[in-house]
Design an enzyme around this catalytic site. Structure first.
Site, PDB file in Angstrom:
ATOM      1  N   HIS A 178     -22.018  20.208  59.809  1.00  0.00           N
ATOM      2  CA  HIS A 178     -22.638  20.996  58.746  1.00  0.00           C
ATOM      3  C   HIS A 178     -21.553  21.824  58.038  1.00  0.00           C
ATOM      4  CE1 HIS A 178     -25.496  23.530  56.600  1.00  0.00           C
ATOM      5  NE2 HIS A 178     -24.721  24.559  56.932  1.00  0.00           N
ATOM      6  N   PHE A 183      -6.312 -18.857  45.334  1.00  0.00           N
ATOM      7  CA  PHE A 183      -6.189 -18.327  46.679  1.00  0.00           C
ATOM      8  C   PHE A 183      -6.860 -16.953  46.742  1.00  0.00           C
ATOM      9  CE2 PHE A 183      -3.832 -21.551  48.554  1.00  0.00           C
ATOM     10  CZ  PHE A 183      -3.479 -21.206  49.857  1.00  0.00           C
ATOM     11  N   GLY A 184      -7.475 -16.668  47.880  1.00  0.00           N
ATOM     12  CA  GLY A 184      -8.184 -15.407  48.034  1.00  0.00           C
ATOM     13  C   GLY A 184      -9.653 -15.504  47.713  1.00  0.00           C
ATOM     14  N   GLY A 185     -10.075 -16.602  47.085  1.00  0.00           N
ATOM     15  CA  GLY A 185     -11.482 -16.828  46.811  1.00  0.00           C
ATOM     16  C   GLY A 185     -12.069 -15.893  45.772  1.00  0.00           C
ATOM     17  N   THR A 186     -13.387 -15.954  45.661  1.00  0.00           N
ATOM     18  CA  THR A 186     -14.094 -15.143  44.670  1.00  0.00           C
ATOM     19  C   THR A 186     -13.862 -13.658  44.883  1.00  0.00           C
ATOM     20  OG1 THR A 186     -15.805 -16.827  44.380  1.00  0.00           O
ATOM     21  CG2 THR A 186     -16.366 -14.575  43.743  1.00  0.00           C
ATOM     22  N   CYS A 187     -13.899 -13.210  46.135  1.00  0.00           N
ATOM     23  CA  CYS A 187     -13.816 -11.768  46.416  1.00  0.00           C
ATOM     24  C   CYS A 187     -12.574 -11.136  45.802  1.00  0.00           C
ATOM     25  CB  CYS A 187     -13.842 -11.531  47.922  1.00  0.00           C
ATOM     26  SG  CYS A 187     -13.760  -9.788  48.373  1.00  0.00           S
ATOM     27  N   GLU A 227      -7.311 -26.027  47.910  1.00  0.00           N
ATOM     28  CA  GLU A 227      -7.884 -24.994  47.042  1.00  0.00           C
ATOM     29  C   GLU A 227      -7.907 -25.499  45.611  1.00  0.00           C
ATOM     30  OE1 GLU A 227      -9.752 -22.434  45.233  1.00  0.00           O
ATOM     31  OE2 GLU A 227      -9.586 -22.094  47.392  1.00  0.00           O
TER      32      GLU A 227
END
Length: 455
Positions: A439, A35-39, A31
């Protein structure tokens, strides 16, 4: 040269590949950044946490529509930012520590580059290390695209990677781009007190959305932002904190801060893929087959570096496919990129799945169109909503659903019955008439749009 059974490059969705079934293998994770990336760190999660904060602020500010006397004093930006990233940074660090403490898992911090087939050099702060692997997974993600006039100016700018961590909302924010990242962050900063200008080369915001959604959303936000549509930036001048954007129509935009949100590019160009015999598409995406295998033996790819649908839920599904195929080469499974739902977490929120009406025209497909407005259902009355709607597209005769599009409260949740119908082959008439629809509930908007198809 250290040898591993498996090396995963990227600790976002790539990190989820490694489950208990890999406990008998010598595994490494490389990495470069977080850690965990972009998200987790700069994408889906922090932007939605801040978008929800903006939604609360907007609800308070517009409470008078419901005969509620309320006053919005301020969004405490720094406190909100620290709340969001205090939690997410802890999640990131916890994920990293968990991997580092696992037996038979090695974590390398640095950038990996191929030196040959299934051999890598990992550049680290303390020097480089060479490793080889029996199998490799590419999950190195992507990064924001920065247009030439911005990069060449030498002046500071923000991207989605950085802007959510700034210390204070700018007084004047210029956003370059009109896609979902731009739309979501525009709302976050507008509710935090910024005056927002959006510069977009297309004539509408959210251009890839169904044309009705794009048109209505664009009109809704005209009163919120200064929209410069059909325009491109030709130069950026001024000084830090006092920027001047020159547009191709001769006009200018003055801003304290520039946010670049024109799209993302895969990180494939940083991996020296030629050395490994890994081919890419013209746009830089790694070429994979339906089983997520690259053109190099023993190398798989997943997520934004290769996917035609760069969304986190798609990357997670591709990670499941890769994990299975690594362990079961005799029983390969495939990732399905059809009927992928997506959402835009603006106010109003937007959700979609399947074909748009313009897709149907472009493909020469006949389609029936059913629509229903939030203002036509009882819960829409409760919400005083006269702008939200649901639009469904179906095949004449069979009623097979082709696409669905919502703009309005809870759209990312309301789309799910339509996602299920498209995925499982449930026709529109069956979906509308077989189950009960509560409803009064917002789900009636879906029922009414289906009934409007008049099948």
């Amino acid at each position: 040269m250290r040898h591993h059974d498996l090396v995963v490059i990227g600790a976002g969705s790539g990190n989820t590949v490694i489950d208990d079934s890999f406990a008998d293998l010598d595994v490494a994770i490389v990495e470069e950044r977080w850690f965990g990336g972009t998200c987790l760190n700069a994408g889906c999660i922090p932007s939605k946490m801040l978008a929800y904060t903006a939604h609360v602020a907007r609800t308070v500010r517009e409470a008078g529509a419901y005969d509620v006397d309320a006053e919005l004093r301020a969004v405490r930006w720094r406190a909100a930012r620290d709340r969001v990233f205090g939690r997410l940074d802890a999640e990131r660090d916890s994920g990293r520590r968990g991997r580092e403490h696992e037996d038979r898992v090695t974590v390398y911090e640095g950038r990996a580059r191929f030196t040959g087939p299934r051999t890598l050099r990992i550049g680290r702060a303390d020097g480089s290390v060479d490793v080889s692997a029996g199998q490799i997974v590419l999950a190195a993600g992507g990064r924001p695209l920065v247009p030439g006039p911005v990069a060449e100016s030498g002046l500071p700018y923000e991207t989605s990677d950085t802007v959510m961590r700034i210390d204070a909302p700018p007084r004047r924010l210029a956003i370059l781009g009109g896609g979902y990242i731009a739309a979501e962050l525009a709302e976050v900063f507008a509710e935090a007190g910024s005056s927002v200008t959006i510069v977009e080369k297309e004539e509408r915001l959210l251009g890839p959305q169904d044309e009705t959604v794009a048109e209505r959303f664009t009109e809704l936000v005209r009163s919120r932002y200064d929209l410069r549509l059909g325009r491109e930036v030709t130069a950026v001048a001024g000084t830090p904190g006092a920027l001047r954007l020159a547009l191709d129509d001769g006009s200018t935009v003055e801003a304290d801060t520039l946010l670049v949100a024109v799209g993302r590019v895969p990180n494939s160009d940083r991996l020296n893929l030629d050395a490994a015999g890994i081919a890419t598409h013209d746009d830089g995406r790694v070429i994979v087959d339906r089983h997520q295998r690259t053109t190099a033996d023993g190398v798989f790819a997943l997520g934004d570096i290769c996917s035609p649908v760069p969304l986190k839920h798609v990357a997670n599904r591709e990670a499941e496919v890769v994990a299975h195929n690594l362990r079961h080469p005799e029983d390969l499974i495939a990732a399905d990129h059809e009927r992928v739902p997506a959402a835009v977490f603006t106010q109003p929120p937007i959700a979609s799945v399947g074909l748009t009406e313009q897709d149907c025209r472009d493909r020469g497909l006949d389609c029936l169109v059913g629509t229903a407005g939030y203002g036509d259902i009882a819960y829409g009355w409760a919400m005083e909503d006269d702008t939200g709607f649901c639009k469904v597209l179906a095949e004449p005769g069979t009623g097979r659903l082709l696409g669905a599009h919502l703009m309005g409260a809870e759209a990312p949740t309301l789309i799910q019955p339509l996602v299920l119908a498209l995925t499982l082959g449930i026709d529109a008439a069956t979906l509308a008439r077989s189950p009960y629809w509560i409803h009064p509930a917002l789900t009636e908007i879906v029922e009414n749009a289906l009934l409007d198809l008049d099948l």
